[in-house]
Design a protein around this motif. Structure first.
Motif, mmCIF file in Angstrom:
data_model
loop_
_atom_site.group_PDB
_atom_site.id
_atom_site.type_symbol
_atom_site.label_atom_id
_atom_site.label_comp_id
_atom_site.label_asym_id
_atom_site.label_seq_id
_atom_site.Cartn_x
_atom_site.Cartn_y
_atom_site.Cartn_z
ATOM 1 N N THR A 335 26.606 -53.137 -53.286
ATOM 2 C CA THR A 335 27.533 -52.671 -52.256
ATOM 3 C C THR A 335 27.144 -53.272 -50.917
ATOM 4 O OG1 THR A 335 28.504 -50.698 -51.229
ATOM 5 C CG2 THR A 335 26.163 -50.609 -51.739
ATOM 6 N N ASP A 336 28.134 -53.569 -50.086
ATOM 7 C CA ASP A 336 27.883 -54.114 -48.757
ATOM 8 C C ASP A 336 27.645 -52.988 -47.764
ATOM 9 O OD1 ASP A 336 28.094 -56.874 -49.311
ATOM 10 O OD2 ASP A 336 30.287 -56.702 -49.368
ATOM 11 N N THR A 337 26.672 -53.184 -46.880
ATOM 12 C CA THR A 337 26.371 -52.232 -45.811
ATOM 13 C C THR A 337 26.354 -52.998 -44.495
ATOM 14 O OG1 THR A 337 23.961 -52.475 -45.650
ATOM 15 C CG2 THR A 337 24.797 -51.147 -47.481
ATOM 16 N N PRO A 338 26.304 -52.299 -43.367
ATOM 17 C CA PRO A 338 26.246 -53.006 -42.089
ATOM 18 C C PRO A 338 25.017 -53.885 -41.917
ATOM 19 C CG PRO A 338 26.917 -50.726 -41.751
ATOM 20 C CD PRO A 338 26.500 -50.840 -43.191
ATOM 21 N N ASN A 341 23.538 -56.562 -48.211
ATOM 22 C CA ASN A 341 24.085 -56.244 -49.526
ATOM 23 C C ASN A 341 23.000 -55.608 -50.385
ATOM 24 O OD1 ASN A 341 24.609 -57.393 -52.555
ATOM 25 N ND2 ASN A 341 26.533 -56.914 -51.516
ATOM 26 N N LYS A 344 23.861 -50.749 -55.758
ATOM 27 C CA LYS A 344 24.669 -49.527 -55.752
ATOM 28 C C LYS A 344 24.014 -48.501 -56.671
ATOM 29 C CE LYS A 344 29.444 -47.943 -56.346
ATOM 30 N NZ LYS A 344 30.817 -48.372 -56.717
ATOM 31 N N ASN A 364 18.411 -47.938 -49.960
ATOM 32 C CA ASN A 364 18.837 -47.209 -48.755
ATOM 33 C C ASN A 364 18.052 -47.754 -47.565
ATOM 34 O OD1 ASN A 364 19.574 -45.471 -46.730
ATOM 35 N ND2 ASN A 364 18.775 -43.621 -47.714
#
Length: 401
Positions: A335-338, A341, A344, A364
């Motif tokens: 999943t992409d985060t600010p 990547n 998930k 996380n």
């Protein structure tokens, strides 16, 4: 007398990990066989497996080699014999769980699994993310503890649960059906019924002269971790991405003297700019080229136009790279985060592979030490629960208790 020994691989390399110990039972004087429970052993079929061996943790110094084999015969006795084994030394060992990463998240996972009477191997590269910091903060009961001290204490606690720790780097993981195959340092192979990944992230710092050598001391990223210790000093925020403006707003809580160098932030949201200016924060658009000061201290931040700004502490951060390249073969969901990547995971840290969990910063990136410990504890406990269910199903299928 009952003798245990350290077997030596046929290639002549001493095996030093307890996970490879095979129980040799002999009468030391006469070398006559002793009867042992048939349930624990099976006839030799060309290689040892975890379920076919009794594992021990110390040598009596008798110096037996793997060629001096002790294998169960069909009558249930464990004979002693000399000569080379007609097979091969098993490089592949099976564990209930392998934990990759030996810091807060990984050791917490290992603790839960060890306390659940699981056979656990921790593989640790010795490079935790917070190794640059002298002390950890925001950890109830451990505030101000050096990161290395927490790890050392955690390792000591794991000893009572017979958790094994091996120094090294996991270089690949592949799907083996009922296990995952884990390769350490490109050659040492192990199988695991569950894999807990707790390898953290790599912080990608801005390429600014004088910044990297001050990382973790006067160049910081988390005000919750370090803000109290540098409160009321002159802060500079070196932006690297749009999310940096959140950091700029946040650090204002610890100092009323804040300068934000905005060149790396892109287009600034007018609302954010208005709030910062209203609180007395200074905005500088010129790019930063150097952090100036003696040793680890900061006296100024120099920009491309030659101007210098009176700064004592720099807060910055950039995109992060999760240390999970060894999982690439499995094509796990991401999943992409600010900030990058990432793998998930569900609420228990389980990835898209049913036997693999990812806990702590590797999944996380914003988690501090307590959150990483919690994630490791949660992942370890859930992995054990999955293994319990699997053990039950195996027992049903085999008709054994």
């Amino acid at each position: 007398a009952v003798t245990t020994c350290w077997p030596t691989c046929l290639r002549g390399t001493p095996t030093h990990r307890a996970s490879t110990l095979v129980r040799f039972v002999v009468r030391e004087a006469s070398r006559q066989p002793l009867a042992v429970p048939r349930k624990s052993w099976s006839p030799f079929v060309g290689r040892f497996s975890h379920s076919q061996c009794q594992w021990f943790t110390r040598s009596t110094g008798t110096g037996f080699t793997l060629g001096e084999r002790a294998l169960l015969n069909p009558q249930g006795l464990l004979p002693f014999s000399h000569g080379r084994m007609q097979g091969r030394c098993m490089a592949n060992k099976t564990w209930d769980a392998i934990v990759v990463g030996g810091s807060a998240a990984g050791l917490s996972a290992a603790q839960m699994l060890g306390r659940s009477r699981r056979k656990v191997l921790v593989v640790d590269s010795g490079s935790p993310r917070n190794r640059f910091a002298a002390h950890m903060h925001g950890i109830l009961g451990q505030d101000g503890t050096p990161p290395g001290d927490l790890v050392a204490k955690g390792r000591r606690e794991l000893e009572q649960y017979d958790v094994e720790i091996q120094e090294g780097n996991v270089t690949s993981v592949s799907d083996g059906g009922k296990v995952v195959a884990v390769t350490i340092d490109g050659e040492d192979s192990h199988d695991a019924r569950a894999l807990i990944v707790a390898t953290g992230v790599t912080d990608n710092l801005p390429q600014v002269q004088g910044l990297a050598q001050r990382w973790g001391v006067t160049v910081l990223h988390c005000p919750y971790c370090h803000g109290w210790e540098v409160r009321d000093q002159k802060f500079g925020v070196l932006t690297t991405m749009p999310m940096s403006m959140h950091q700029a707003e946040l650090v204002r809580q610890w100092s009323d003297d804040v300068t934000v160098f905005t060149a790396g932030a892109g287009q600034i949201d007018p609302g954010v700019e208005q709030r910062l200016l209203a609180r007395g924060v200074k905005l500088v658009a010129e790019p930063v080229v150097e952090i100036v000061g003696d040793g680890e201290a900061i006296s100024a931040v120099r920009t491309a136009d030659g101007a210098e700004y009176d700064i004592e502490v720099v807060f910055t951060g950039g995109p992060m790279t999760p240390n999970d390249a060894f999982l690439a073969e499995l094509n796990l969901d991401r999943t992409d985060t600010p900030v990058g990547n990432f793998l998930k995971v569900d609420e228990f840290g389980r990835t898209s592979h049913e036997r693999i969990w990812a806990v702590g910063n590797v999944s996380n990136p914003m988690a501090n030490v307590p959150l990483s410990m919690s994630a490791g504890t949660n992942g370890g406990a859930f992995a054990n629960a999955i293994l319990v269910a699997e053990d039950g199903q195996i027992a049903v299928e085999e008709g054994t208790a």
